[in-house]
Design an enzyme around this catalytic site. Structure first.
Site, PDB file in Angstrom:
ATOM      1  N   GLY A  15       4.371  -2.059  -4.276  1.00  0.00           N
ATOM      2  CA  GLY A  15       3.863  -3.415  -4.146  1.00  0.00           C
ATOM      3  C   GLY A  15       3.173  -3.886  -5.419  1.00  0.00           C
ATOM      4  O   GLY A  15       2.490  -3.102  -6.081  1.00  0.00           O
ATOM      5  N   ARG A  76      12.178  -1.013  -4.561  1.00  0.00           N
ATOM      6  CA  ARG A  76      12.274   0.293  -3.904  1.00  0.00           C
ATOM      7  C   ARG A  76      13.568   0.966  -4.370  1.00  0.00           C
ATOM      8  O   ARG A  76      14.540   0.292  -4.700  1.00  0.00           O
ATOM      9  CB  ARG A  76      12.303   0.133  -2.386  1.00  0.00           C
ATOM     10  CG  ARG A  76      11.166  -0.710  -1.827  1.00  0.00           C
ATOM     11  CD  ARG A  76       9.836  -0.021  -1.918  1.00  0.00           C
ATOM     12  NE  ARG A  76       8.759  -0.845  -1.372  1.00  0.00           N
ATOM     13  CZ  ARG A  76       7.474  -0.530  -1.416  1.00  0.00           C
ATOM     14  NH1 ARG A  76       7.100   0.601  -1.993  1.00  0.00           N
ATOM     15  NH2 ARG A  76       6.554  -1.330  -0.888  1.00  0.00           N
ATOM     16  N   ASP A 107       0.555   5.559  -4.351  1.00  0.00           N
ATOM     17  CA  ASP A 107       0.849   6.970  -4.102  1.00  0.00           C
ATOM     18  C   ASP A 107       2.347   7.273  -4.057  1.00  0.00           C
ATOM     19  O   ASP A 107       2.784   8.350  -4.468  1.00  0.00           O
ATOM     20  CB  ASP A 107       0.157   7.469  -2.829  1.00  0.00           C
ATOM     21  CG  ASP A 107       0.474   6.623  -1.611  1.00  0.00           C
ATOM     22  OD1 ASP A 107       1.274   5.671  -1.717  1.00  0.00           O
ATOM     23  OD2 ASP A 107      -0.082   6.916  -0.534  1.00  0.00           O
ATOM     24  N   THR A 130      -2.755  -1.103  -6.890  1.00  0.00           N
ATOM     25  CA  THR A 130      -2.577  -1.476  -5.480  1.00  0.00           C
ATOM     26  C   THR A 130      -3.840  -2.160  -5.009  1.00  0.00           C
ATOM     27  O   THR A 130      -4.954  -1.721  -5.332  1.00  0.00           O
ATOM     28  CB  THR A 130      -2.298  -0.258  -4.585  1.00  0.00           C
ATOM     29  OG1 THR A 130      -2.426  -0.640  -3.210  1.00  0.00           O
ATOM     30  CG2 THR A 130      -3.249   0.884  -4.856  1.00  0.00           C
ATOM     31  N   ASP A 132      -4.971  -2.151  -2.093  1.00  0.00           N
ATOM     32  CA  ASP A 132      -5.551  -1.425  -0.953  1.00  0.00           C
ATOM     33  C   ASP A 132      -6.705  -0.505  -1.341  1.00  0.00           C
ATOM     34  O   ASP A 132      -7.500  -0.115  -0.488  1.00  0.00           O
ATOM     35  CB  ASP A 132      -4.478  -0.602  -0.244  1.00  0.00           C
ATOM     36  CG  ASP A 132      -3.360  -1.459   0.316  1.00  0.00           C
ATOM     37  OD1 ASP A 132      -3.638  -2.624   0.673  1.00  0.00           O
ATOM     38  OD2 ASP A 132      -2.211  -0.993   0.374  1.00  0.00           O
ATOM     39  N   ASP A 134      -6.628   2.601  -2.018  1.00  0.00           N
ATOM     40  CA  ASP A 134      -6.505   3.795  -1.175  1.00  0.00           C
ATOM     41  C   ASP A 134      -6.042   5.032  -1.953  1.00  0.00           C
ATOM     42  O   ASP A 134      -5.450   5.945  -1.380  1.00  0.00           O
ATOM     43  CB  ASP A 134      -5.538   3.535  -0.018  1.00  0.00           C
ATOM     44  CG  ASP A 134      -4.146   3.130  -0.493  1.00  0.00           C
ATOM     45  OD1 ASP A 134      -3.959   2.872  -1.699  1.00  0.00           O
ATOM     46  OD2 ASP A 134      -3.229   3.069   0.350  1.00  0.00           O
ATOM     47  N   ARG A 176      -3.537  -1.552   4.432  1.00  0.00           N
ATOM     48  CA  ARG A 176      -2.706  -0.475   4.971  1.00  0.00           C
ATOM     49  C   ARG A 176      -3.512   0.352   5.966  1.00  0.00           C
ATOM     50  O   ARG A 176      -3.927  -0.173   6.988  1.00  0.00           O
ATOM     51  CB  ARG A 176      -2.118   0.376   3.837  1.00  0.00           C
ATOM     52  CG  ARG A 176      -0.803   1.021   4.203  1.00  0.00           C
ATOM     53  CD  ARG A 176      -0.046   1.574   3.022  1.00  0.00           C
ATOM     54  NE  ARG A 176      -0.760   2.559   2.263  1.00  0.00           N
ATOM     55  CZ  ARG A 176      -0.178   3.343   1.346  1.00  0.00           C
ATOM     56  NH1 ARG A 176       1.114   3.238   1.113  1.00  0.00           N
ATOM     57  NH2 ARG A 176      -0.887   4.206   0.678  1.00  0.00           N
TER      58      ARG A 176
END
Length: 328
Positions: A15, A76, A107, A130, A132, A134, A176
């Protein structure tokens, strides 16, 4: 013995996030500073397999530090998940004279880079991009700060409507499986309740909290919900449940969606991207590989990719307590 690097490839994968272009710019200009070549790889691993490379120099990245998204595009790649696909990518890189990679992403991007590096003894360095936040090994990922500011700005505007119509708003934000955006934006925007995956508030406690807010004189409320929250199947189910138990509230739902991933990056993200890009290139030139560049205690540091991928990004417990006090 460390390999000598003469030409680096840089790509973005997964993303998009604000700050990716600033990181590309930093990588390219650091290469120019150290007098090594740089190639941009379009469409992530898919473009790597297809040999979709373009030479980049200091002038080719002008006027992109303020742009959201990624000029190198993202895609992707199921083929890269196979050994045959990775071999195609290696052959394309070898033919182009690229002998090191800077991977900007999350990740999934880092997992691919780590496997590729191990299979072909290829130097790689990761930059976390990202919204997020995360990724283990950094307090901030690229795009996180910008996304927070976007969410807070939107919540401020929704609150105007909520107050005008005595409404309860459930506002779903991205993240997420983690609640970093919801927790920080919720505190920053003064939300009456914050629902995150790390803390299961439960439906009964949610109703109790909303009733407490109502009895204290609040005529409207904002509830920030992380997309990974497990209280209900989805935010619309939460709306239906609250409406069925608190008819005095007119409930609305706003799913902020991909607007959180767009827009011009904040100054923080631009500076962080610049710092990370320099560290990524210079670490590769020093012979380091299989690391992610991160921010730890405001210092740029390296974390092994394996730890970055497998580690867990913990929620800020102090901020969680602050949020509980602020929603009293």
């Amino acid at each position: 013995m460390a390999k000598t690097i003469s030409k680096l490839g840089v790509f973005t994968s997964g993303g998009d996030s604000p700050g990716m272009n600033a990181a590309i710019r930093s990588v390219v200009r650091t290469c120019a500073y150290h007098k090594i070549q740089c190639a941009g790889i379009y469409r992530g691993y898919e473009g790597m397999i297809e040999g979709d490379f373009v030479p980049m120099d200091a002038r080719s990245v002008k006027d992109i530090i303020n742009r959201g998204g990624t000029i190198l595009k993202s895609a992707r790649s199921d083929e890269f998940r196979t050994k045959e696909g990775r071999k195609k990518a290696f052959d394309q890189l070898t033919e182009a004279g690229i002998d090191g990679l800077v991977a900007i992403g999350g990740d999934g991007t880092f997992t691919g880079a780590m496997i590729f590096s191990q299979e072909f003894d290829f130097p790689v360095m990761g930059i976390p991009g990202t919204i997020d936040n995360d990724i283990f090994g950094t307090s901030h990922t690229l795009g996180y700060d910008t996304a927070l500011n976007t969410v807070v700005e939107v919540i401020d505007k929704i609150r105007d409507t909520a107050s005008s119509h005595n409404r309860l708003f459930f506002i779903e934000v991205m993240g997420r499986d983690v609640g970093h955006i919801a927790l920080n934006a919720g505190v920053g925007a003064g939300a009456e309740e914050i629902l995150i995956p790390e803390e299961d508030l439960g439906l009964d406690r949610l109703l109790e909290s909303l009733r407490r807010s109502k009895s204290s004189g609040k005529s409207s409320s904002i509830v920030v919900v992380a997309e990974g929250d497990k209280i209900g199947k989805n935010v619309f189910e939460l709306k239906d449940y609250v409406e069925s138990h608190m008819s005095e509230y007119e409930v609305r739902v706003s799913v902020l969606g991909h607007m959180q991933r767009g827009g011009s990056p904040s100054c923080f993200d631009r500076v962080l991207a610049s710092r990370m890009g320099v560290k990524a290139v210079e670490s590769l030139l020093e012979g380091k590989t299989d690391f992610m560049v991160g921010l730890i205690n405001d210092k740029i540091a390296l974390t092994p990719l394996a730890k970055a991928v497998k580690g867990k990004s913990d929620i800020n417990l102090e901020l969680l307590r602050v949020s509980e006090i602020m929603t009293t």
